[in-house]
Design a protein around this motif. Structure first.
Motif, short mmCIF file in Angstrom:
data_model
loop_
_atom_site.label_atom_id
_atom_site.label_comp_id
_atom_site.label_asym_id
_atom_site.label_seq_id
_atom_site.Cartn_x
_atom_site.Cartn_y
_atom_site.Cartn_z
N PRO A 18 0.82 -1.21 0.00
CA PRO A 18 0.00 0.00 0.00
C PRO A 18 0.86 1.26 0.00
O PRO A 18 1.88 1.32 0.67
CB PRO A 18 -0.80 -0.13 1.30
CG PRO A 18 -0.80 -1.58 1.63
CD PRO A 18 0.52 -2.10 1.14
N ALA A 19 0.42 2.23 -0.79
CA ALA A 19 1.12 3.51 -0.84
C ALA A 19 0.22 4.64 -0.37
O ALA A 19 0.62 5.80 -0.40
CB ALA A 19 1.59 3.79 -2.27
N ASN A 20 -1.00 4.29 0.04
CA ASN A 20 -1.96 5.27 0.52
C ASN A 20 -2.57 4.76 1.82
O ASN A 20 -2.57 3.55 2.09
CB ASN A 20 -3.07 5.50 -0.51
CG ASN A 20 -2.57 6.15 -1.78
OD1 ASN A 20 -2.67 7.35 -1.95
ND2 ASN A 20 -2.02 5.35 -2.68
N ALA A 21 -3.09 5.69 2.60
CA ALA A 21 -3.70 5.32 3.87
C ALA A 21 -4.95 6.16 4.10
O ALA A 21 -5.00 7.34 3.75
CB ALA A 21 -2.72 5.52 5.03
N SER A 22 -5.98 5.53 4.68
CA SER A 22 -7.22 6.22 5.04
C SER A 22 -7.60 5.84 6.47
O SER A 22 -7.17 4.80 6.98
CB SER A 22 -8.35 5.85 4.08
OG SER A 22 -8.11 6.34 2.78
N ALA A 23 -8.44 6.67 7.08
CA ALA A 23 -8.82 6.47 8.48
C ALA A 23 -10.32 6.23 8.61
O ALA A 23 -11.13 7.02 8.13
CB ALA A 23 -8.41 7.68 9.32
N LEU A 24 -10.66 5.14 9.28
CA LEU A 24 -12.04 4.81 9.63
C LEU A 24 -12.22 5.26 11.08
O LEU A 24 -11.82 4.56 12.01
CB LEU A 24 -12.26 3.31 9.48
CG LEU A 24 -13.68 2.78 9.41
CD1 LEU A 24 -14.43 3.35 8.21
CD2 LEU A 24 -13.67 1.27 9.33
N ILE A 25 -12.80 6.44 11.28
CA ILE A 25 -12.92 7.04 12.61
C ILE A 25 -14.34 6.88 13.11
O ILE A 25 -15.30 7.20 12.41
CB ILE A 25 -12.53 8.53 12.55
CG1 ILE A 25 -11.08 8.68 12.03
CG2 ILE A 25 -12.68 9.19 13.92
CD1 ILE A 25 -10.70 10.10 11.72
N PRO A 57 7.69 10.92 0.79
CA PRO A 57 9.04 10.37 0.99
C PRO A 57 9.52 10.39 2.43
O PRO A 57 10.25 9.49 2.86
CB PRO A 57 9.92 11.26 0.10
CG PRO A 57 9.01 11.76 -0.96
CD PRO A 57 7.67 11.93 -0.30
N ASP A 58 9.09 11.39 3.21
CA ASP A 58 9.56 11.49 4.59
C ASP A 58 8.77 10.61 5.56
O ASP A 58 9.14 10.50 6.74
CB ASP A 58 9.50 12.95 5.07
CG ASP A 58 10.53 13.83 4.37
OD1 ASP A 58 10.31 15.06 4.32
OD2 ASP A 58 11.53 13.28 3.88
N ASP A 59 7.68 10.01 5.10
CA ASP A 59 6.88 9.15 5.98
C ASP A 59 7.60 7.83 6.19
O ASP A 59 7.85 7.09 5.24
CB ASP A 59 5.50 8.90 5.37
CG ASP A 59 4.66 10.15 5.29
OD1 ASP A 59 3.69 10.17 4.50
OD2 ASP A 59 4.96 11.12 6.02
N ARG A 60 7.89 7.49 7.42
CA ARG A 60 8.58 6.24 7.72
C ARG A 60 7.66 5.03 7.70
O ARG A 60 8.11 3.88 7.64
CB ARG A 60 9.29 6.34 9.08
CG ARG A 60 10.43 7.33 9.12
CD ARG A 60 10.94 7.55 10.53
NE ARG A 60 9.91 8.16 11.38
CZ ARG A 60 10.08 8.43 12.66
NH1 ARG A 60 11.23 8.14 13.26
NH2 ARG A 60 9.12 9.00 13.36
N SER A 61 6.36 5.25 7.76
CA SER A 61 5.38 4.16 7.75
C SER A 61 4.05 4.73 7.30
O SER A 61 3.84 5.95 7.25
CB SER A 61 5.23 3.54 9.15
OG SER A 61 4.66 4.49 10.04
N LEU A 62 3.12 3.81 6.97
CA LEU A 62 1.79 4.26 6.59
C LEU A 62 1.02 4.83 7.79
O LEU A 62 0.12 5.65 7.62
CB LEU A 62 1.00 3.12 5.95
CG LEU A 62 1.41 2.81 4.51
CD1 LEU A 62 0.73 1.54 4.01
CD2 LEU A 62 1.07 3.97 3.59
N GLU A 63 1.40 4.41 9.00
CA GLU A 63 0.79 5.04 10.17
C GLU A 63 1.20 6.51 10.25
O GLU A 63 0.38 7.37 10.56
CB GLU A 63 1.17 4.32 11.45
CG GLU A 63 0.49 4.93 12.69
CD GLU A 63 0.81 4.21 13.97
OE1 GLU A 63 1.43 3.13 13.91
OE2 GLU A 63 0.44 4.73 15.04
#
Length: 354
Positions: A18-25, A57-63
């Motif tokens: 995965p290269a994208n992330a979404s939040a189920l809040i 690029p600076d994101d170390r993880s999808l979290e």
């Protein structure tokens, strides 16, 4: 997410991470936070969707990606975010993009957030989502998560379909290991609930019968109650009494009666359930939110109805015994203690009479 989005996969894709992330809040009322997108050239313009975005690029993880996106788009910080599922979205050019879905609880007011993208944020219950302009895949994600959340809270085993989602995420909607902080080192926040202990002239206590389809404690007797938002516990209590039952209470007539520090099931978010006594009020209890409560009745404390929310019974018994505090569901401090509930006494007098 696109109308052509495929179903939730039962295993993490190996060919393309995965290269994208979404939040189920979600909140404690069983509602989910949705984002109304702009009418601009983006995926699903003008539709309701989840907050999220692409990895930088600076994101170390999808979290880190989803936390950055939540902060940038809405100024949101969700302390407990856990992986829930991987969604495969297909763009109009046929490109498939895997999206990591994270789930986390939040009970705030979205109108107070500084939204920098899109039109608005709003809470929706799953049953109203078919009336929205929203992709079937997002609707399906919410339905699956709501089903698992309901099962976790009520002690039911998940179905085979729900189990496949659990396999995808490797985690349930709640962190399962009790600890003082999440894996990321962030403090675990406690939900604060305000509950009304109301006695009539016959010494009977007011309780409400929850709607069978309620997200919490369906067909079960409970206090008039609500979760604190951006407000004090007494303000919350006064507001909920007016909104749920048409009762008008002066904050000056409210006194603290009891608290139950609760963990519903191991690993779920802790809750401080505060109970307040109103010495005076005006009005007769009415059914103003029939989707939550279908009946108000007065009960003698020694003859409470069944089924009743366990911590409601514990609080009433504590008040009658003159105690201020009860713990339920927490791990026992020593193996020699067998009871899951601890109480602290304060003397012989009932605090609602002091």
């Amino acid at each position: 997410m696109n109308e052509q989005t495929s179903h939730i996969h039962t295993a993490l894709p190996q060919e393309l991470p995965p290269a994208n992330a979404s939040a189920l809040i979600y909140n404690d009322s069983g509602e989910y936070l949705l984002h109304l997108r702009d009418e601009v050239p983006i995926w699903e313009p003008g539709s309701w969707s989840l907050l999220g975005g692409g990895r930088e690029p600076d994101d170390r993880s999808l979290e880190e990606t989803i936390r950055r996106e939540l902060c940038e788009e809405a100024g949101l910080d969700i302390p407990s975010l856990v992986p829930f599922a991987v969604e495969h979205a297909r763009a109009s050019d046929g490109t498939t993009v895997p999206i990591q879905i994270f789930a986390g609880p939040w009970s705030g007011d979205p109108t107070t957030l500084n939204l920098t993208e899109g039109v608005m944020l709003h809470w929706f219950r799953p049953e109203v989502m078919p009336r929205l302009r929203i992709t079937p895949s997002t609707r399906n994600l919410v339905r699956r998560h709501a089903g698992m959340l309901h099962a976790d809270r009520n002690g039911f085993a998940p179905s085979a379909t729900d189990a496949s989602v659990r396999t995808t995420a490797h985690r349930s909607p709640h962190p399962r290991t009790p600890s003082a902080a999440t894996a990321g080192g962030r403090a675990v926040l406690n939900v604060i609930g305000a509950h009304l202990y109301l006695e009539n002239s016959d010494g009977e206590v007011l309780l409400g019968l929850r709607h069978p389809d309620s997200a919490y404690a369906g067909s079960t007797w409970h206090f008039l109650a609500g979760h604190c938002e951006q407000e004090s516990a007494v303000t919350c209590l006064v507001r909920e009494a007016r909104e749920e039952a048409g009762l008008v209470i002066d904050p000056a007539d409210v006194t603290y009666a009891h608290a139950v520090h609760l963990v519903d099931t191991p690993g779920t978010q802790p809750r401080m359930q505060m109970v307040f006594h109103a010495r005076r009020w005006t009005g007769t209890p009415e059914i103003l939110e029939p989707d939550k409560c279908i009946r108000w009745s007065w009960w003698q404390p020694e003859a409470l109805p069944e089924p009743i929310v366990p911590y409601t019974r514990a609080a009433i018994e504590g008040i009658q015994a003159g105690r201020l505090y009860t713990e339920m569901g927490w791990p026992l401090p020593t193996p020699s203690q067998a009871a899951p509930t601890r109480v602290l006494g304060i003397g012989d007098r009932n605090p609602v009479d002091q």
